[in-house]
Design a protein around this motif. Structure first.
Motif, PDB file in Angstrom:
ATOM      1  N   PRO A 232       0.851  -1.327   0.064  1.00  0.00           N
ATOM      2  CA  PRO A 232      -0.009   0.155   0.031  1.00  0.00           C
ATOM      3  C   PRO A 232       0.974   1.174   0.168  1.00  0.00           C
ATOM      4  N   VAL A 233       2.003   1.323   0.788  1.00  0.00           N
ATOM      5  CA  VAL A 233       2.778   2.685   0.805  1.00  0.00           C
ATOM      6  C   VAL A 233       3.273   2.832  -0.762  1.00  0.00           C
ATOM      7  N   VAL A 234       3.634   1.723  -1.345  1.00  0.00           N
ATOM      8  CA  VAL A 234       4.054   2.077  -2.796  1.00  0.00           C
ATOM      9  C   VAL A 234       3.047   2.669  -3.506  1.00  0.00           C
ATOM     10  N   ARG A 235       1.845   2.044  -3.486  1.00  0.00           N
ATOM     11  CA  ARG A 235       1.008   2.599  -4.268  1.00  0.00           C
ATOM     12  C   ARG A 235       0.273   3.957  -4.036  1.00  0.00           C
ATOM     13  N   HIS A 236       0.648   4.311  -2.578  1.00  0.00           N
ATOM     14  CA  HIS A 236       0.311   5.744  -2.168  1.00  0.00           C
ATOM     15  C   HIS A 236       1.319   6.607  -2.678  1.00  0.00           C
ATOM     16  N   ARG A 237       2.654   6.166  -2.758  1.00  0.00           N
ATOM     17  CA  ARG A 237       3.396   7.295  -3.378  1.00  0.00           C
ATOM     18  C   ARG A 237       3.444   7.623  -4.678  1.00  0.00           C
ATOM     19  N   ILE A 238       2.846   6.287  -5.578  1.00  0.00           N
ATOM     20  CA  ILE A 238       2.800   6.752  -7.096  1.00  0.00           C
ATOM     21  C   ILE A 238       1.288   7.405  -7.207  1.00  0.00           C
ATOM     22  N   ALA A 239       0.585   7.240  -6.531  1.00  0.00           N
ATOM     23  CA  ALA A 239      -0.718   7.708  -6.603  1.00  0.00           C
ATOM     24  C   ALA A 239      -0.356   9.221  -6.533  1.00  0.00           C
TER      25      ALA A 239
ATOM     26  N   LEU B  89      11.615   4.377  -5.034  1.00  0.00           N
ATOM     27  CA  LEU B  89      11.276   3.227  -5.365  1.00  0.00           C
ATOM     28  C   LEU B  89      12.123   2.201  -5.814  1.00  0.00           C
ATOM     29  N   PHE B  90      13.222   2.676  -6.803  1.00  0.00           N
ATOM     30  CA  PHE B  90      14.179   1.896  -7.218  1.00  0.00           C
ATOM     31  C   PHE B  90      14.988   1.439  -6.066  1.00  0.00           C
ATOM     32  N   GLY B  91      14.880   2.159  -5.167  1.00  0.00           N
ATOM     33  CA  GLY B  91      15.972   1.866  -3.849  1.00  0.00           C
ATOM     34  C   GLY B  91      17.368   1.972  -4.186  1.00  0.00           C
ATOM     35  N   GLY B  92      18.317   1.040  -3.962  1.00  0.00           N
ATOM     36  CA  GLY B  92      19.538   1.150  -4.360  1.00  0.00           C
ATOM     37  C   GLY B  92      19.866   1.144  -5.981  1.00  0.00           C
ATOM     38  N   ASN B  93      19.057   0.954  -6.571  1.00  0.00           N
ATOM     39  CA  ASN B  93      19.198   0.757  -8.318  1.00  0.00           C
ATOM     40  C   ASN B  93      18.901   2.249  -8.486  1.00  0.00           C
TER      41      ASN B  93
END
Length: 439
Positions: A316-323, A380-384
């Protein structure tokens, strides 16, 4: 059945097949022609060239030979001049006389589709911002001497306004241009900094001080650069847009014919301001596409990246950031499209007044949006996303370019303040006129 489906946020709604009131068949043909040509000749190698810090010289020549530098000019195009140099049609069968701001917006959007502003900017910045003052304000003899080679890409030009001590505060420019004792030349002394494509340019449309302090003492001058006595240029190392050829120019008793004055002495500030609106809108269009590239790349990544037993998109936290980032992105694009459409319906003088402040605000907002989308992508990519190669490479590079949107063309805080001051001025003027009409 559709041949492919785009990742969410990867394309503006109209290119996802959704209805739009803005785009005609001409615009659609133009978009396809732009994507084909720009994709092949720029986007395919943009990341590689950005890593090397240089777009090969042959790319500029290819764009020039295919009439693909001209679309960076403000619309409507200078039809009379283009036809005079033998340029009647653009790729996609678009006649130069039918080209409008929506065509320009499509071109600018496609030029930024790598996610990077530098490669495209290395080709178009001089055409987009250095040539228009010549078209609008220069004498006929000055135009006839320089415009043919500039419009055909045989010579290059840049816009040189910013100085080490005067960025957004244009009125405080200190580079001087004093007439020689025989009155035949201006003698130019001073320096210009952060000049995009300057290092490759034969000429600069340059802001100089010909009179007293303040905006009333500024003029525009066409100044020879490459190889000209008294001119020294060196590239600057900048955080992003490294292929843009950012240049420091020093001018030491540079002789410039008085005939190279653009328009009238003391009118430079007025000329500069009319040029800024096009520059800021172009920045807003390109930055919005960069934000789109960053966010859609992150969306594609989180659909496949797994953590804690499930893909990131299931968190959910990822979807929230993207939203949140996606809402800003699509709202910004809708605003940009609205601006561009209004430009197709308004005369230049009217648009300069009515849209000037709002254009500054739109440019500032574009910087805020790309910052949010690039930051979300990196997280969201993190270290990448913190690595200059690999899966998150494009997000990392776009994040480095964020301040290249928020500072050039008028820094963000200055633009926010300018927008409100301009809106207040328009309101007060209209209120006074309304009051007089009722008397």
């Amino acid at each position: 059945m559709a041949k492919s489906v785009n990742v969410p946020f990867a394309e503006p709604p109209w290119l996802n097949g959704l209805p739009s009131p803005y785009y005609s068949d001409s615009h659609k043909r133009w978009q396809k022609a732009c994507r084909d040509f720009i994709g092949k000749n720029l986007i395919a190698n943009a990341l590689e060239w950005d890593e090397e810090g240089l777009v090969p010289e042959h790319v500029f020549k290819t764009f020039a030979e295919n009439n693909m530098l001209i679309p960076s000019l403000p619309a409507p195009l200078p039809v009379e001049w283009l036809k005079k140099v033998g340029l009647h049609e653009l790729p996609g069968g678009v006649k130069v006389e039918e080209f409008d701001y929506l065509h320009m917006s499509i071109y600018t959007d496609e030029m930024s589709r790598s996610g990077l502003a530098g490669p495209g900017g290395s080709l178009t910045t001089g055409v987009s911002f250095g040539i228009p003052p010549l078209i609008k304000f220069a004498s006929k003899s000055l135009q006839e001497k320089y415009l043919p080679d500039l419009l055909l890409g045989k010579k290059r030009i840049c816009i040189a306004i910013t100085e080490p001590g005067a960025g957004s505060d244009v009125a405080n420019i200190s580079t001087t241009a004093e007439k020689s004792s025989d009155g035949k030349h201006y003698i130019v002394n001073g320096s210009k900094k952060w000049i995009t494509t300057g290092i490759w340019s034969e000429y600069a449309t340059m802001a100089v001080r010909t009179g007293k302090a303040g905006p009333g003492g500024l003029s525009l001058l066409l100044v020879p650069l490459k190889g000209h006595p008294g001119v020294t240029m060196r590239r600057l190392k900048v955080g992003g847009q490294i292929t843009g050829g950012t240049t420091y120019i020093e001018l030491d008793d540079v002789k410039v014919p008085v005939e190279n004055l653009i328009g009238e002495e003391g009118k430079g500030m007025t000329y500069i301001m009319t040029n800024f609106n096009h520059e800021r809108l172009a920045i807003a269009i390109g930055a919005t596409r960069q934000a789109r590239v960053a966010l859609s790349a992150a969306f594609a990544y989180v659909m496949k990246r797994e953590a804690f037993g499930k893909t990131l998109i299931e968190q959910p936290v990822v979807r929230h950031r993207i939203a949140k980032a996606g809402a800003l992105l699509e709202s910004q694009w809708a605003w940009v499209e609205q601006f561009v459409y209004q430009m197709t319906k308004m005369k230049k003088a009217e648009a300069d007044v009515e849209l000037g402040g709002l254009t500054a605000l739109c440019k500032a907002q574009a910087g805020i949006v790309i910052n949010e989308c690039a930051q979300v992508a990196v997280l969201l990519f993190g270290g990448n996303g913190y690595t200059r190669t690999g899966q998150g490479e494009v997000a990392e590079r776009i994040y480095r370019e964020v301040n290249g949107v928020r500072i050039p063309g008028g820094s963000e805080d200055v633009m926010l303040d300018l927008a409100v001051r301009q809106l207040l001025k328009i309101y007060q003027t209209k209120t006074k006129l309304l009051g007089k009409s009722k008397m």
